[in-house]
Design an enzyme around this catalytic site. Structure first.
Site, PDB file in Angstrom:
ATOM      1  N   GLY A 118       0.793  -1.215   0.000  1.00 11.86           N
ATOM      2  CA  GLY A 118       0.000   0.000   0.000  1.00 11.86           C
ATOM      3  C   GLY A 118       0.826   1.265   0.000  1.00 11.86           C
ATOM      4  N   GLU A 141       3.549  -9.393  -1.829  1.00  9.61           N
ATOM      5  CA  GLU A 141       2.300 -10.093  -1.530  1.00  9.61           C
ATOM      6  C   GLU A 141       2.339 -11.606  -1.761  1.00  9.61           C
ATOM      7  OE1 GLU A 141       1.505  -5.829  -1.908  1.00  9.61           O
ATOM      8  OE2 GLU A 141       2.553  -7.257  -3.204  1.00  9.61           O
ATOM      9  N   ASP A 149      -1.571  -5.586  -5.438  1.00  8.22           N
ATOM     10  CA  ASP A 149      -2.819  -4.831  -5.616  1.00  8.22           C
ATOM     11  C   ASP A 149      -2.483  -3.343  -5.664  1.00  8.22           C
ATOM     12  OD1 ASP A 149      -2.164  -4.458  -2.954  1.00  8.22           O
ATOM     13  OD2 ASP A 149      -4.170  -4.879  -2.176  1.00  8.22           O
TER      14      ASP A 149
END
Length: 354
Positions: A118, A141, A149
């Protein structure tokens, strides 16, 4: 908004003509929570409306990290409880990523220290991405049974050659020169000059352009060192050009040198399901026409992750029990069938609204 207004784990302030957003969870490497996402989003909207603000600076408190990503322990607990918080977090985080990518004012991210997951979403979508000698950037991840993502499936395929595929599958961290080579950052500035950087931005006139901001940053920048990814670009491009994880691993086994051997060893420790899904998403991202399309596809995969045993096992091994010994299911790449990957590609319901 008052200068120096403090909102729990995010500090919002205006310094001259610079709007400054400071992530304020240094002990947790400034990992993101849903309230933080909402505070940042509100601050960006407020700064966009404020005629006194010429640019916005995103930074992290403490010397260790800009942002280590989402608070995966909280996501794990939410998924276990089935309370919907994880889904809300991803939806609002992805909207924030899209807002940053389309932000109407110069947006400067100071990626000092650990910048992962993030944290990449908060920085690499911005117009001015600054790394330092302390930057360690990664999309880690696949090592926790998850997938890249925050729009990474848009960013990574747009790097040179297959550098983004290497980053997305291995999850290994890189430094400043590699981040610039991978087109996830623009300039390197010494960490000791970040205070001076903010001061210079705060002195810009209200009507300053992105070019004016870039001139300030260029003046303070320094040459980056050698990029390991660039040095090994031929190996990366040969091995990661394939559209199946099995072929990539076989190609790595044929390559000479420690770089290929290390890459292969690392990939064999990652979730086999995550590897296959990540590659599928990265290839789809390469063909996509917009960041929004990639974010929508990622959200669908994230929501399906809430039923994926590797997601729970990866987080358990990384941050709950911390034994660093996840037991993946299935345990091998060969055992992950096409139907297993397909189940993660269902569109999000409701679709992501941007």
């Amino acid at each position: 908004m008052q200068d120096g207004e403090r909102q729990d784990e995010v500090i919002i302030e205006r310094r001259g003509t610079a709007g400054v957003i400071r992530l304020n969870r240094p002990r947790a490497l400034n990992s993101l929570t849903l309230p933080m996402i909402r505070t940042i989003t509100g601050a960006l909207h407020a700064f966009a409306r404020d005629s006194e603000v010429a640019s916005v600076v995103m930074m992290g408190e403490g010397e260790r990290g800009f942002c280590a990503g989402g608070d995966i322990r909280a996501l794990h607990e939410s998924a276990r409880a089935g309370d919907g918080l994880a889904a809300s977090f991803w939806r609002e985080e992805f909207r924030l990523n899209h807002l940053i990518a389309s932000y109407p004012k110069p947006y400067v991210a100071l990626m000092d220290g650990i910048t992962m997951g993030g944290g990449v979403g908060l920085s690499s979508h911005g117009r001015h991405r600054i790394v330092t000698e302390r930057t360690r950037l990664a999309m880690p991840e696949t090592g926790i049974g998850y997938v890249p993502d925050v729009g990474a499936t848009w960013l990574l395929p747009r790097g040179p050659g297959e550098a983004g595929t290497w980053l997305g599958l291995t999850g290994l961290d890189i430094g400043a020169a590699d981040a610039i080579h991978a087109r996830l950052a623009d300039l390197q500035i010494a960490s000791s000059l970040l205070g001076e950087t903010i001061d210079a931005l705060s002195d810009l006139p209200r009507a300053s352009s992105s070019g004016d901001v870039d001139a300030v940053l260029q003046a303070l920048s320094e040459p980056q060192g050698e990029s390991r990814l660039k040095q090994n670009a031929a190996t990366i491009d040969r091995a990661f050009r394939f559209d199946s994880v099995e072929e990539i691993l076989a190609a790595l086994a044929e390559e000479e040198g420690e770089f290929a051997a290390e890459t292969c060893r690392v990939m064999l420790t990652r979730s086999p399901t995550s590897l296959k899904l990540a590659l599928r998403l990265l290839r789809a991202g390469r063909r996509s026409a917009s960041l929004a399309e990639c974010l929508g596809r990622e959200l669908g995969a994230c929501l399906q992750m809430l039923d994926n045993p590797d997601f729970f096992e990866g987080i358990r091994a990384a941050v709950i029990d911390k034994d660093r010994n996840p037991q993946w299911s299935p345990a091998s790449v060969e055992a992950v069938g096409a139907s297993t990957v397909e189940q993660f590609l269902k569109p999000a319901e409701p679709p992501l609204s941007l």
